[in-house]
Design a protein around this motif. Structure first.
Motif, PDB file in Angstrom:
ATOM      1  N   GLY A  26     -24.394  34.478 -10.964  1.00 47.82           N
ATOM      2  CA  GLY A  26     -23.425  33.697 -11.711  1.00 47.82           C
ATOM      3  C   GLY A  26     -23.182  32.313 -11.143  1.00 47.82           C
ATOM      4  N   ILE A  27     -21.907  31.929 -11.076  1.00 45.82           N
ATOM      5  CA  ILE A  27     -21.536  30.605 -10.575  1.00 45.82           C
ATOM      6  C   ILE A  27     -22.010  30.410  -9.141  1.00 45.82           C
ATOM      7  N   GLY A  28     -21.862  31.433  -8.312  1.00 45.63           N
ATOM      8  CA  GLY A  28     -22.272  31.313  -6.917  1.00 45.63           C
ATOM      9  C   GLY A  28     -23.745  30.990  -6.765  1.00 45.63           C
ATOM     10  N   ALA A  29     -24.580  31.680  -7.543  1.00 49.13           N
ATOM     11  CA  ALA A  29     -26.017  31.418  -7.479  1.00 49.13           C
ATOM     12  C   ALA A  29     -26.331  30.004  -7.958  1.00 49.13           C
ATOM     13  N   GLY A  30     -25.605  29.539  -8.977  1.00 52.21           N
ATOM     14  CA  GLY A  30     -25.786  28.167  -9.447  1.00 52.21           C
ATOM     15  C   GLY A  30     -25.461  27.158  -8.367  1.00 52.21           C
ATOM     16  N   ILE A  31     -24.424  27.440  -7.578  1.00 52.27           N
ATOM     17  CA  ILE A  31     -24.045  26.549  -6.482  1.00 52.27           C
ATOM     18  C   ILE A  31     -25.107  26.555  -5.389  1.00 52.27           C
ATOM     19  N   VAL A  32     -25.609  27.742  -5.061  1.00 50.02           N
ATOM     20  CA  VAL A  32     -26.670  27.834  -4.048  1.00 50.02           C
ATOM     21  C   VAL A  32     -27.888  27.031  -4.489  1.00 50.02           C
ATOM     22  N   ARG A  33     -28.280  27.183  -5.744  1.00 49.67           N
ATOM     23  CA  ARG A  33     -29.459  26.450  -6.241  1.00 49.67           C
ATOM     24  C   ARG A  33     -29.237  24.944  -6.180  1.00 49.67           C
ATOM     25  N   ARG A  34     -28.064  24.480  -6.588  1.00 52.68           N
ATOM     26  CA  ARG A  34     -27.808  23.041  -6.609  1.00 52.68           C
ATOM     27  C   ARG A  34     -27.788  22.468  -5.194  1.00 52.68           C
ATOM     28  N   LEU A  35     -27.097  23.141  -4.285  1.00 46.50           N
ATOM     29  CA  LEU A  35     -27.007  22.609  -2.930  1.00 46.50           C
ATOM     30  C   LEU A  35     -28.364  22.590  -2.242  1.00 46.50           C
ATOM     31  N   ASP A  56     -30.373  19.819  -3.451  1.00 48.70           N
ATOM     32  CA  ASP A  56     -29.902  18.555  -2.897  1.00 48.70           C
ATOM     33  C   ASP A  56     -30.293  18.382  -1.430  1.00 48.70           C
ATOM     34  N   GLY A  57     -30.958  19.365  -0.861  1.00 48.07           N
ATOM     35  CA  GLY A  57     -31.408  19.252   0.518  1.00 48.07           C
ATOM     36  C   GLY A  57     -30.484  19.857   1.552  1.00 48.07           C
ATOM     37  N   VAL A  58     -29.410  20.508   1.099  1.00 50.68           N
ATOM     38  CA  VAL A  58     -28.491  21.170   2.026  1.00 50.68           C
ATOM     39  C   VAL A  58     -29.100  22.509   2.439  1.00 50.68           C
ATOM     40  N   ARG A  59     -28.949  22.864   3.691  1.00 53.61           N
ATOM     41  CA  ARG A  59     -29.361  24.180   4.154  1.00 53.61           C
ATOM     42  C   ARG A  59     -28.212  25.146   3.898  1.00 53.61           C
ATOM     43  N   VAL A  60     -28.508  26.257   3.232  1.00 50.09           N
ATOM     44  CA  VAL A  60     -27.452  27.105   2.677  1.00 50.09           C
ATOM     45  C   VAL A  60     -27.582  28.556   3.132  1.00 50.09           C
ATOM     46  N   ALA A  61     -26.445  29.145   3.467  1.00 51.53           N
ATOM     47  CA  ALA A  61     -26.310  30.594   3.607  1.00 51.53           C
ATOM     48  C   ALA A  61     -25.357  31.060   2.515  1.00 51.53           C
ATOM     49  N   VAL A  77     -20.041  22.716   5.408  1.00 49.69           N
ATOM     50  CA  VAL A  77     -19.444  22.945   4.086  1.00 49.69           C
ATOM     51  C   VAL A  77     -19.175  24.432   3.907  1.00 49.69           C
ATOM     52  N   LEU A  78     -17.978  24.751   3.420  1.00 52.79           N
ATOM     53  CA  LEU A  78     -17.638  26.122   3.044  1.00 52.79           C
ATOM     54  C   LEU A  78     -17.238  26.131   1.577  1.00 52.79           C
ATOM     55  N   VAL A  79     -17.929  26.946   0.780  1.00 51.56           N
ATOM     56  CA  VAL A  79     -17.583  27.118  -0.635  1.00 51.56           C
ATOM     57  C   VAL A  79     -17.108  28.554  -0.826  1.00 51.56           C
ATOM     58  N   ASN A  80     -15.832  28.720  -1.112  1.00 53.21           N
ATOM     59  CA  ASN A  80     -15.244  30.042  -1.302  1.00 53.21           C
ATOM     60  C   ASN A  80     -15.326  30.419  -2.777  1.00 53.21           C
ATOM     61  N   ASN A  81     -16.377  31.156  -3.119  1.00 53.63           N
ATOM     62  CA  ASN A  81     -16.625  31.519  -4.508  1.00 53.63           C
ATOM     63  C   ASN A  81     -16.371  32.996  -4.802  1.00 53.63           C
ATOM     64  N   ALA A  97     -24.530  25.681 -13.720  1.00 55.49           N
ATOM     65  CA  ALA A  97     -24.901  24.341 -13.257  1.00 55.49           C
ATOM     66  C   ALA A  97     -23.788  23.328 -13.509  1.00 55.49           C
ATOM     67  N   ASP A  98     -22.980  23.544 -14.544  1.00 60.48           N
ATOM     68  CA  ASP A  98     -21.866  22.631 -14.819  1.00 60.48           C
ATOM     69  C   ASP A  98     -20.844  22.670 -13.686  1.00 60.48           C
ATOM     70  N   VAL A  99     -20.575  23.863 -13.179  1.00 61.90           N
ATOM     71  CA  VAL A  99     -19.656  24.006 -12.049  1.00 61.90           C
ATOM     72  C   VAL A  99     -20.313  23.494 -10.769  1.00 61.90           C
ATOM     73  N   ALA A 100     -21.585  23.840 -10.594  1.00 65.82           N
ATOM     74  CA  ALA A 100     -22.292  23.472  -9.363  1.00 65.82           C
ATOM     75  C   ALA A 100     -22.375  21.967  -9.170  1.00 65.82           C
ATOM     76  N   GLY A 101     -22.484  21.213 -10.269  1.00 71.06           N
ATOM     77  CA  GLY A 101     -22.542  19.760 -10.149  1.00 71.06           C
ATOM     78  C   GLY A 101     -21.268  19.182  -9.560  1.00 71.06           C
TER      79      GLY A 101
END
Length: 243
Positions: A16-25, A28-33, A81-85, A213-217
């Motif tokens: 869902g939204i969380g996966a969209g955020i992971v994909r966007r970040l 963008d070149g951010v290293r993500v967990a 960065v911390l995203v609490n989703n 993707a709308d939220v992730a942007g």
């Protein structure tokens, strides 16, 4: 903007939204967990797709939340960065809502977020970003019979999250850390039934539902160094639902 050295942790990131955020970040070149609760297959697929680190953790359990932050830092050697989703929700009216489910909503939506921030602040420094994913239901509820009941506890929890954001913005500003809330409206994921999607669409001025993707942007901007003058704010991503 240089993002290749920045590291983000996204809770509840497997779908869902969380996966969209992971994909966007990651794009963008951010290293993500990211953390996940039960969806191991989805988490593994997303990790392979994006190169992100998948961590199994219950966002309602204190030790698991703290361990997920620590594992992120051990793997990447920093956290920016911390995203609490992560969220928990139920659609039961007040007379039928078991207190165990009520407590679970606050454990995940409020307490888990608080613990994640508390642990992350051991590592996040100047230029750090915290983004809390709330809900438009914190401020506005839909009219009509379809969704008349069952949102009181969830709305209360998400309103508490927004209040937490505003208060922590003042507390964290001297450290150079910003914190903001993003409140999605109708986002078309597997969590939205057809009946609810159709009803919410009828109440949304733009006439359609959003996608992750709308939220992730919006999250990507708030997670970036470009958002240094934005903190304590609430960003509604709802197609005008709350206007």
């Amino acid at each position: 903007m240089e993002t290749s050295q920045r590291v983000a942790l996204v809770t509840g990131g497997s779908r869902g939204i969380g996966a969209g955020i992971v994909r966007r970040l990651t794009n963008d070149g951010v290293r993500v967990a990211f953390t996940y609760l039960k969806s191991k297959e989805l988490a593994d697929d997303l990790a392979r797709e994006t190169g992100a680190l998948a961590i199994q953790a219950d966002s309602g359990a204190e030790d698991a939340v703290r361990s997920s932050v620590d594992e992120t830092v051990r793997h990447f050697e920093r956290l920016d960065v911390l995203v609490n989703n992560s969220y928990a929700a139920t659609g039961l009216p007040i007379e039928q809502l078991p207190m165990a489910e009520f407590d679970r909503m606050f454990q995940v939506n409020v307490r888990g977020t608080w613990i994640a921030i508390q642990e992350a602040l051991k590592h996040i420094g100047n230029g750090g970003r915290i983004v809390n994913i709330g809900s438009i239901f914190a401020d506005h509820l839909p009219t009509g019979e379809v969704m008349r009941t069952g949102h009181a506890a969830y709305s209360m929890a998400k309103a508490g999250l927004a209040g937490m954001t505003r208060a922590l913005a003042r507390e964290l500003a001297p450290k150079g850390i910003t914190i903001n809330t993003v409140q999605p409206g109708l986002i078309l994921t597997d969590a939205a039934t057809q009946e609810i999607a159709e009803h919410m669409t009828s109440l949304t001025p733009v006439g359609f539902g959003g996608n992750p993707a709308d939220v992730a942007g919006v999250v990507a901007y708030l997670a970036s160094l470009e958002s240094r003058f934005v903190t304590g704010s609430t960003w509604d991503v709802d197609g005008g639902f709350g206007a």
